[in-house]
Design an enzyme around this catalytic site. Structure first.
Site, mmCIF file in Angstrom:
data_model
loop_
_atom_site.group_PDB
_atom_site.id
_atom_site.type_symbol
_atom_site.label_atom_id
_atom_site.label_comp_id
_atom_site.label_asym_id
_atom_site.label_seq_id
_atom_site.Cartn_x
_atom_site.Cartn_y
_atom_site.Cartn_z
ATOM 1 N N HIS A 125 -42.827 52.601 16.368
ATOM 2 C CA HIS A 125 -42.210 51.325 16.767
ATOM 3 C C HIS A 125 -42.090 51.343 18.297
ATOM 4 O O HIS A 125 -41.964 52.399 18.904
ATOM 5 C CB HIS A 125 -40.821 51.277 16.123
ATOM 6 C CG HIS A 125 -40.085 49.994 16.306
ATOM 7 N ND1 HIS A 125 -39.380 49.695 17.449
ATOM 8 C CD2 HIS A 125 -39.916 48.935 15.470
ATOM 9 C CE1 HIS A 125 -38.803 48.503 17.307
ATOM 10 N NE2 HIS A 125 -39.119 48.018 16.125
ATOM 11 N N ASP A 202 -37.087 59.423 14.625
ATOM 12 C CA ASP A 202 -36.659 58.031 14.506
ATOM 13 C C ASP A 202 -36.487 57.755 13.014
ATOM 14 O O ASP A 202 -37.464 57.568 12.290
ATOM 15 C CB ASP A 202 -37.739 57.125 15.132
ATOM 16 C CG ASP A 202 -37.487 55.650 14.839
ATOM 17 O OD1 ASP A 202 -36.580 55.337 14.052
ATOM 18 O OD2 ASP A 202 -38.228 54.821 15.398
ATOM 19 N N GLN A 205 -36.131 53.701 9.501
ATOM 20 C CA GLN A 205 -36.617 53.197 8.203
ATOM 21 C C GLN A 205 -36.411 54.188 7.071
ATOM 22 O O GLN A 205 -36.745 53.893 5.929
ATOM 23 C CB GLN A 205 -38.110 52.828 8.298
ATOM 24 C CG GLN A 205 -38.403 51.675 9.214
ATOM 25 C CD GLN A 205 -37.769 50.363 8.759
ATOM 26 O OE1 GLN A 205 -37.386 50.198 7.592
ATOM 27 N NE2 GLN A 205 -37.636 49.430 9.683
ATOM 28 N N LYS A 228 -29.628 48.670 9.196
ATOM 29 C CA LYS A 228 -30.719 48.875 8.235
ATOM 30 C C LYS A 228 -30.252 49.710 7.044
ATOM 31 O O LYS A 228 -31.042 50.103 6.198
ATOM 32 C CB LYS A 228 -31.896 49.575 8.925
ATOM 33 C CG LYS A 228 -32.588 48.694 9.968
ATOM 34 C CD LYS A 228 -33.858 49.354 10.447
ATOM 35 C CE LYS A 228 -34.379 48.817 11.746
ATOM 36 N NZ LYS A 228 -34.945 47.482 11.679
ATOM 37 N N CYS A 366 -43.320 44.934 15.891
ATOM 38 C CA CYS A 366 -43.024 45.786 17.056
ATOM 39 C C CYS A 366 -43.825 47.090 17.021
ATOM 40 O O CYS A 366 -43.316 48.156 17.404
ATOM 41 C CB CYS A 366 -41.533 46.095 17.187
ATOM 42 S SG CYS A 366 -40.550 44.629 17.400
#
Ligand code: C6P
Length: 552
Positions: A125, A202, A205, A228, A366
């Site tokens: 991302h 990261d 997600q 999220k 993104c």
């Protein structure tokens, strides 16, 4: 405590899932962008503001003590969720983006120098690309990118080749937001350690779908966003190992993060406050704590199993649509299905689904470098949470099949001459309801005059649209005429409205005109999606800019 998973109970816990959208029951398939919030999260925020509102860590009054206790309790809740060794290893940030920026600007700037290497991957991302690009510019470090295999997995052979004693940081997403691919982060972390590189994961997600144990992973940093994972927006987490965080300089300065300030110098507070300058997002932290407590009551293994079933059902239906092209391979992915449909622009299909109450995301998500690599300008992404149902998946694919069976042609014949704006307005207002007006706008795309081929270059691209839009113009004796083209049918339809309105006018007339009045009359201001409204605004602004230049 016995953990449960009952889909109807879960759905009842989310007030928004009882709502409708565009007069249809809401089907929310945009969970990778942000998840919905259970009532317990909404209530926790409400209780804080209505009964406990006070600043944390500072005042001597009772309210502040309660707010501080709830605030720090949330930190301990996050610690237990990801099994961090200490609660002070949990730093509150605005979200994943800020967490990665904090690492880059604090750890990165104080530890990297010219020639050092930062390793990221092609599927990252922008939030895990741009902060490192900036760090590379600031320090002279070099950004290297792990490519993907043909089936869109990280190319681990190339990773081995790129990893060297120069590698100082390896920063990789746990799960890709555009592909859904689950990366083998444990293996990556182990390999990074062999060259003493610091690892940044990261987890934006992953956190809503997978169990995360930062001690078992042995990562140095793990970042995620509250919104999220069923929590509020504007709050997120940076997990960092105590030893690293202690050695890092603060990155923002002000109140809360100091021990003592005098004009001869300042000493900084200990962890975690060293990285939490200013009054924090107290309601956000409390809401996030409530979201984690909500998750902890659920049988998360059952949630994951249910999400796998949703994905399998979507994959099965997708396989029956011959014109549907999946973006990613079908194994080792979680939580989402991204695809394009031949002959349709993703944003057009997304908008048609929206009219049926189905919320999906379209665009580049993104991840522009990944889109370039895949040679697509975006995709339609259906992303799941455990509150989605198999019936919703089927309804979504039933709608897709209907859209494909009845393309929005609307049998308008190609007319070489643009209709006047009055004529066009009458035609559009004749359609009853927004849904049918939208179809007429889509149909207008067929009437758009051809765009000059030699003007398809970067100079004529309209910036600020999430689809490709070209705009060029001619000035004949002070009379301006514009040409527009796009790869999205809806944009071509909207372009017809702009061209009918502006073409044939002088620059001064254009500058003094009021297209907003037309947009309002046609209901565009109210009904277009935010990305389409931004796109339309960007095209209109470019037209006004041209008129300004031509008038001067
Ligand atoms: N992805 C999506 O629709 P923030 O905005 O800071 O909460 O999260 C940024 C971010 C970082 N990494 C990954 C892998 C992400 O997916 C995201 C956010 C959203 O895919 C919005 S673009």
């Amino acid at each position: 405590m016995t953990k449960s998973f009952t889909i109807s109970d879960i759905r009842h816990a989310f007030p928004i899932l009882q709502e409708s959208a565009n007069e249809h029951p809401l089907i929310y398939f945009d969970n990778a962008a942000t998840t919905q919030k259970p009532a317990s999260v909404i209530n926790a925020i409400d209780t804080y503001y209505s009964k406990q509102n006070a600043n944390v860590h500072r005042a001597s009054h009772h309210l502040s003590a309660i707010a501080t206790q709830r605030f720090e309790h949330a930190r301990a809740t996050i610690q237990s969720l990801i099994n961090a060794a200490h609660s002070h290893e949990i730093i509150w940030t605005k979200g994943t983006t800020e967490s990665i920026n904090l690492i880059a600007q604090s750890y990165g700037r104080s530890n990297l120098s010219a020639g050092d290497e930062i390793l990221i991957s092609l599927m990252e991302h922008h939030a895990n690309i741009v902060p490192w690009q900036m760090l590379a510019e600031q320090t002279g470090a070099i950004l290297k990118v792990i490519p993907l295999t043909l089936d869109n997995q990280l190319d681990l052979t190339e990773f081995d080749r790129l990893l060297s004693s120069n590698t100082k940081i390896v920063s990789i997403c746990h799960v890709s937001n555009s592909l859904g691919t689950i990366n083998p982060i444990k293996e990556i972390i182990e390999k990074a350690k062999t060259v003493n590189a610091v690892t940044v994961i990261d987890g934006a997600q992953a956190i809503a779908h997978l169990p995360v144990d930062v001690q078992a992973l042995d990562c140095d940093f793990y970042c995620f966003s509250g919104h999220k994972m069923f929590g509020p927006t504007g709050i997120g987490v940076l997990y960092g190992k105590e030893s690293l965080l202690n050695a890092m300089p603060p990155w923002q300065c002000g109140g809360e993060m100091i021990q003592r300030v005098s004009f001869s110098g300042t000493t900084f507070s200990h962890l975690p406050f060293k990285f939490e300058a200013g009054t924090p997002n107290i309601a956000g932290v409390i809401g996030l704590g409530a979201a984690v407590e909500f998750l902890q009551q659920l049988d998360r293994e059952a949630c994951r199993h249910h999400e796998e079933k949703l994905l399998a059902a979507a994959q099965q239906r997708a396989a029956n649509l011959p014109s549907l092209e999946l973006v990613a391979q079908s194994t080792n992915i979680i939580g989402l299905l991204a695809f394009n449909i031949r002959g349709y622009h993703a944003s057009d299909v997304g908008t048609l689904l929206d009219q049926q109450g189905i919320a999906v995301r379209t665009g580049h998500h993104c991840t522009m470098p990944l889109m370039d690599h895949l040679n697509i300008d975006g995709s339609l992404r259906i992303s799941f949470a455990f509150y989605n149902t198999i019936e919703e998946v089927h309804r979504c694919f039933d709608c897709l099949e209907k859209i494909l069976a009845a393309p929005p042609s609307h049998t308008t014949t190609v007319t070489p001459v643009l209709p006047s704006i009055d004529e066009l307005t009458v035609r559009l207002l004749a359609s009853q309801g927004w849904e049918s007006r939208y179809r007429v706008i889509m149909g207008l795309a067929k009437e758009l005059p051809p765009y000059p081929e030699n003007n398809r270059d970067d100079n004529h691209l309209v910036m600020g649209c999430d689809v490709t839009v070209w705009l060029s113009h001619q000035n004949r004796n002070g009379i301006l005429s514009f040409s527009i083209d796009s790869n999205a049918r809806i944009v071509k339809g909207l372009a017809m409205i702009l061209l009918s309105y502006y073409n044939g006018k002088q620059a001064s007339e254009i500058l003094g005109s009021d297209i907003q009045g037309i947009f309002k009359k046609l209901g565009l201001n109210k009904h277009l999606s935010p990305s389409r409204t931004n796109g339309l605004r960007a095209i209109n602004q470019k037209i006004l800019k041209i008129a300004e230049t031509e008038s001067g």
